[in-house]
Design a protein around this motif. Structure first.
Motif, PDB file in Angstrom:
ATOM      1  N   ASP A  34     -10.973 132.382 -43.372  1.00  0.00           N
ATOM      2  CA  ASP A  34     -10.410 131.203 -42.104  1.00  0.00           C
ATOM      3  C   ASP A  34     -11.731 131.115 -41.481  1.00  0.00           C
ATOM      4  O   ASP A  34     -11.745 130.478 -40.402  1.00  0.00           O
ATOM      5  CB  ASP A  34      -9.338 131.831 -41.449  1.00  0.00           C
ATOM      6  N   GLY A  35     -12.816 131.464 -41.789  1.00  0.00           N
ATOM      7  CA  GLY A  35     -14.101 131.572 -40.817  1.00  0.00           C
ATOM      8  C   GLY A  35     -14.249 132.350 -39.644  1.00  0.00           C
ATOM      9  O   GLY A  35     -15.060 132.398 -39.041  1.00  0.00           O
ATOM     10  N   LYS A  36     -13.271 133.150 -39.293  1.00  0.00           N
ATOM     11  CA  LYS A  36     -13.200 134.380 -38.389  1.00  0.00           C
ATOM     12  C   LYS A  36     -13.979 135.463 -38.644  1.00  0.00           C
ATOM     13  O   LYS A  36     -13.614 135.882 -39.983  1.00  0.00           O
ATOM     14  CB  LYS A  36     -11.657 134.573 -37.939  1.00  0.00           C
ATOM     15  N   ALA A  37     -14.571 136.054 -37.907  1.00  0.00           N
ATOM     16  CA  ALA A  37     -15.337 137.306 -37.919  1.00  0.00           C
ATOM     17  C   ALA A  37     -14.410 138.246 -37.830  1.00  0.00           C
ATOM     18  O   ALA A  37     -13.384 138.378 -37.199  1.00  0.00           O
ATOM     19  CB  ALA A  37     -16.412 137.568 -36.981  1.00  0.00           C
ATOM     20  N   PHE A  38     -14.516 139.322 -38.997  1.00  0.00           N
ATOM     21  CA  PHE A  38     -13.856 140.436 -38.796  1.00  0.00           C
ATOM     22  C   PHE A  38     -14.545 141.787 -39.175  1.00  0.00           C
ATOM     23  O   PHE A  38     -15.697 141.692 -39.780  1.00  0.00           O
ATOM     24  CB  PHE A  38     -12.544 140.632 -39.661  1.00  0.00           C
ATOM     25  N   GLY A  39     -14.377 143.216 -38.684  1.00  0.00           N
ATOM     26  CA  GLY A  39     -14.959 144.340 -39.161  1.00  0.00           C
ATOM     27  C   GLY A  39     -15.051 145.446 -38.012  1.00  0.00           C
ATOM     28  O   GLY A  39     -14.445 144.990 -36.764  1.00  0.00           O
ATOM     29  N   VAL A  40     -16.018 146.332 -37.953  1.00  0.00           N
ATOM     30  CA  VAL A  40     -15.914 147.255 -37.268  1.00  0.00           C
ATOM     31  C   VAL A  40     -16.729 146.861 -35.814  1.00  0.00           C
ATOM     32  O   VAL A  40     -16.008 147.262 -34.728  1.00  0.00           O
ATOM     33  CB  VAL A  40     -16.649 148.623 -37.731  1.00  0.00           C
ATOM     34  N   SER A  41     -17.740 145.985 -35.904  1.00  0.00           N
ATOM     35  CA  SER A  41     -18.389 145.729 -34.831  1.00  0.00           C
ATOM     36  C   SER A  41     -17.384 144.638 -33.806  1.00  0.00           C
ATOM     37  O   SER A  41     -17.418 144.649 -32.734  1.00  0.00           O
ATOM     38  CB  SER A  41     -19.406 144.607 -35.118  1.00  0.00           C
ATOM     39  N   ILE A  42     -16.412 143.825 -34.665  1.00  0.00           N
ATOM     40  CA  ILE A  42     -15.596 143.156 -33.918  1.00  0.00           C
ATOM     41  C   ILE A  42     -14.411 143.768 -33.319  1.00  0.00           C
ATOM     42  O   ILE A  42     -13.995 143.480 -32.090  1.00  0.00           O
ATOM     43  CB  ILE A  42     -14.998 142.045 -34.644  1.00  0.00           C
ATOM     44  N   ASP A  43     -13.945 144.878 -33.958  1.00  0.00           N
ATOM     45  CA  ASP A  43     -13.081 145.764 -33.171  1.00  0.00           C
ATOM     46  C   ASP A  43     -13.779 146.390 -31.959  1.00  0.00           C
ATOM     47  O   ASP A  43     -13.211 146.619 -30.908  1.00  0.00           O
ATOM     48  CB  ASP A  43     -12.717 147.014 -34.016  1.00  0.00           C
ATOM     49  N   LEU A  44     -14.977 146.865 -32.032  1.00  0.00           N
ATOM     50  CA  LEU A  44     -15.427 147.519 -30.846  1.00  0.00           C
ATOM     51  C   LEU A  44     -15.611 146.222 -29.767  1.00  0.00           C
ATOM     52  O   LEU A  44     -15.585 146.761 -28.504  1.00  0.00           O
ATOM     53  CB  LEU A  44     -16.762 148.071 -31.206  1.00  0.00           C
ATOM     54  N   ALA A  45     -16.005 145.160 -30.098  1.00  0.00           N
ATOM     55  CA  ALA A  45     -16.222 144.112 -29.174  1.00  0.00           C
ATOM     56  C   ALA A  45     -14.857 143.779 -28.269  1.00  0.00           C
ATOM     57  O   ALA A  45     -14.748 143.800 -26.947  1.00  0.00           O
ATOM     58  CB  ALA A  45     -16.769 142.999 -29.707  1.00  0.00           C
ATOM     59  N   HIS A  46     -13.969 143.789 -29.025  1.00  0.00           N
ATOM     60  CA  HIS A  46     -12.416 143.467 -28.211  1.00  0.00           C
ATOM     61  C   HIS A  46     -12.169 144.756 -27.512  1.00  0.00           C
ATOM     62  O   HIS A  46     -11.533 144.588 -26.499  1.00  0.00           O
ATOM     63  CB  HIS A  46     -11.591 143.318 -29.413  1.00  0.00           C
ATOM     64  N   GLY A  47     -12.255 146.067 -27.922  1.00  0.00           N
ATOM     65  CA  GLY A  47     -12.053 147.161 -27.341  1.00  0.00           C
ATOM     66  C   GLY A  47     -12.807 147.309 -26.039  1.00  0.00           C
ATOM     67  O   GLY A  47     -12.183 147.691 -24.962  1.00  0.00           O
ATOM     68  N   PHE A  48     -14.264 146.681 -26.140  1.00  0.00           N
ATOM     69  CA  PHE A  48     -15.047 146.838 -24.791  1.00  0.00           C
ATOM     70  C   PHE A  48     -14.296 145.761 -23.735  1.00  0.00           C
ATOM     71  O   PHE A  48     -14.233 145.887 -22.596  1.00  0.00           O
ATOM     72  CB  PHE A  48     -16.377 146.395 -25.061  1.00  0.00           C
ATOM     73  N   ALA A  49     -14.020 144.595 -24.616  1.00  0.00           N
ATOM     74  CA  ALA A  49     -13.306 143.650 -23.550  1.00  0.00           C
ATOM     75  C   ALA A  49     -12.003 144.118 -22.715  1.00  0.00           C
ATOM     76  O   ALA A  49     -11.970 143.731 -21.516  1.00  0.00           O
ATOM     77  CB  ALA A  49     -13.171 142.307 -24.208  1.00  0.00           C
ATOM     78  N   ARG A  50     -11.371 144.829 -23.609  1.00  0.00           N
ATOM     79  CA  ARG A  50     -10.181 145.166 -23.221  1.00  0.00           C
ATOM     80  C   ARG A  50     -10.271 146.244 -22.010  1.00  0.00           C
ATOM     81  O   ARG A  50      -9.653 146.289 -20.932  1.00  0.00           O
ATOM     82  CB  ARG A  50      -9.147 145.834 -24.247  1.00  0.00           C
ATOM     83  N   LEU A  51     -11.499 147.024 -22.097  1.00  0.00           N
ATOM     84  CA  LEU A  51     -11.605 147.961 -20.996  1.00  0.00           C
ATOM     85  C   LEU A  51     -12.080 147.466 -20.001  1.00  0.00           C
ATOM     86  O   LEU A  51     -11.628 147.951 -18.785  1.00  0.00           O
ATOM     87  CB  LEU A  51     -12.823 148.759 -21.725  1.00  0.00           C
ATOM     88  N   LEU A  52     -12.532 146.424 -19.829  1.00  0.00           N
ATOM     89  CA  LEU A  52     -13.212 145.635 -18.621  1.00  0.00           C
ATOM     90  C   LEU A  52     -12.035 144.663 -18.106  1.00  0.00           C
ATOM     91  O   LEU A  52     -12.257 144.062 -17.212  1.00  0.00           O
ATOM     92  CB  LEU A  52     -14.368 145.030 -18.798  1.00  0.00           C
ATOM     93  N   GLY A  53     -11.296 144.380 -18.966  1.00  0.00           N
ATOM     94  CA  GLY A  53     -10.096 143.293 -18.540  1.00  0.00           C
ATOM     95  C   GLY A  53     -10.732 141.943 -18.499  1.00  0.00           C
ATOM     96  O   GLY A  53     -10.265 141.115 -17.826  1.00  0.00           O
TER      97      GLY A  53
END
Length: 244
Positions: A34-53
């Motif tokens: 679908d053209g969307k990125a996935f993987g360990v780096s993406i999981d970490l990116a989303h996690g950091f964003a959640r941490l910061l709200g």
């Protein structure tokens, strides 16, 4: 972890957390159908964003060098990189979160049997332009010539097209290429271990860097990274030890 509004603005001056993602390293990031990125780096990116709200914006690149340039120029707020002193001129790194092996690949008929035989006159070694392997081998190889492919995933194709003697890169990528292209083999062992870390622009300051460093340590300690490696079926990368 306490983050003041001022520090939040330093980390994400546009109001969104822009994450540079390099899909040239398939162990950590890939593009789906679908053209969307996935993987360990993406999981970490989303996690950091959640941490910061904050909302995360993925800025996707096909090569490590392009990702480095984006973060150095503050066109992205953080990214995922192999630690290297050249990149350190413009990027502040965390401690590594995973360790990845680098290997050499040759043709079946090659006389090369060992990694120590690569750095010889007349040998051409293909690496991905701007990759950690490129930076490392540029410093370390004294006699062999380096040829650069546009990205890390195109190393073996360039190696074949150029009729070169050696290809260098992520061990698992080369193993997959050896199955895809007949008549190739990996040299035993590894020639380096990549320390894969997160990093942000040097100009963001120590307080911002400390937030990112703590996040990485928390993700290692909590098992988040180990779980992500399993979830994405990644073999050949191990969780880096905790920072002393």
């Amino acid at each position: 972890m306490s983050v003041t509004p001022e520090l939040l603005h330093t980390l994400a001056p546009t109001g969104k957390l822009r994450a540079a993602i390099n899909v040239g390293n398939p162990l950590l990031a890939n593009l789906g159908k679908d053209g969307k990125a996935f993987g360990v780096s993406i999981d970490l990116a989303h996690g950091f964003a959640r941490l910061l709200g904050l909302e995360v914006e993925l800025v996707v690149f096909d090569a490590a060098g392009k990702s480095v340039e984006a973060v150095t120029a503050e066109q992205a707020d953080f990214g995922f990189f192999a630690v290297d002193p050249v990149r350190g001129a413009g990027i502040t790194f965390t401690a590594p979160y995973v360790l990845i092996e680098g290997a050499y690949l040759v043709k079946d008929g090659s006389p090369l049997k060992d990694n120590t035989e690569v750095d010889r006159d007349g040998h051409r070694v293909v690496v991905g332009k701007g990759s950690a392997y490129d930076l490392y081998l540029t410093r370390e190889l004294k006699r062999a010539e380096i040829l650069r492919s546009p990205t890390s995933p195109t190393v073996v194709d360039t190696f074949i097209e150029q009729g070169a003697e050696v290809a260098a890169g992520v061990k698992q990528q080369l193993e997959a290429d050896a199955q895809r292209v007949p008549g190739l083999r990996l040299l035993p062992g590894r020639f380096m271990v990549i320390q894969q870390a997160m990093g942000l622009p040097k100009g963001r300051g120590e307080a911002a860097a400390a937030v990112l460093r703590q996040y990485v340590e928390d993700m290692k300690a909590s098992g988040f990274i180990a779980d992500a490696l399993v979830r994405h079926g990644i073999q050949g990368a191990s969780v880096a030890p905790a920072q002393a």
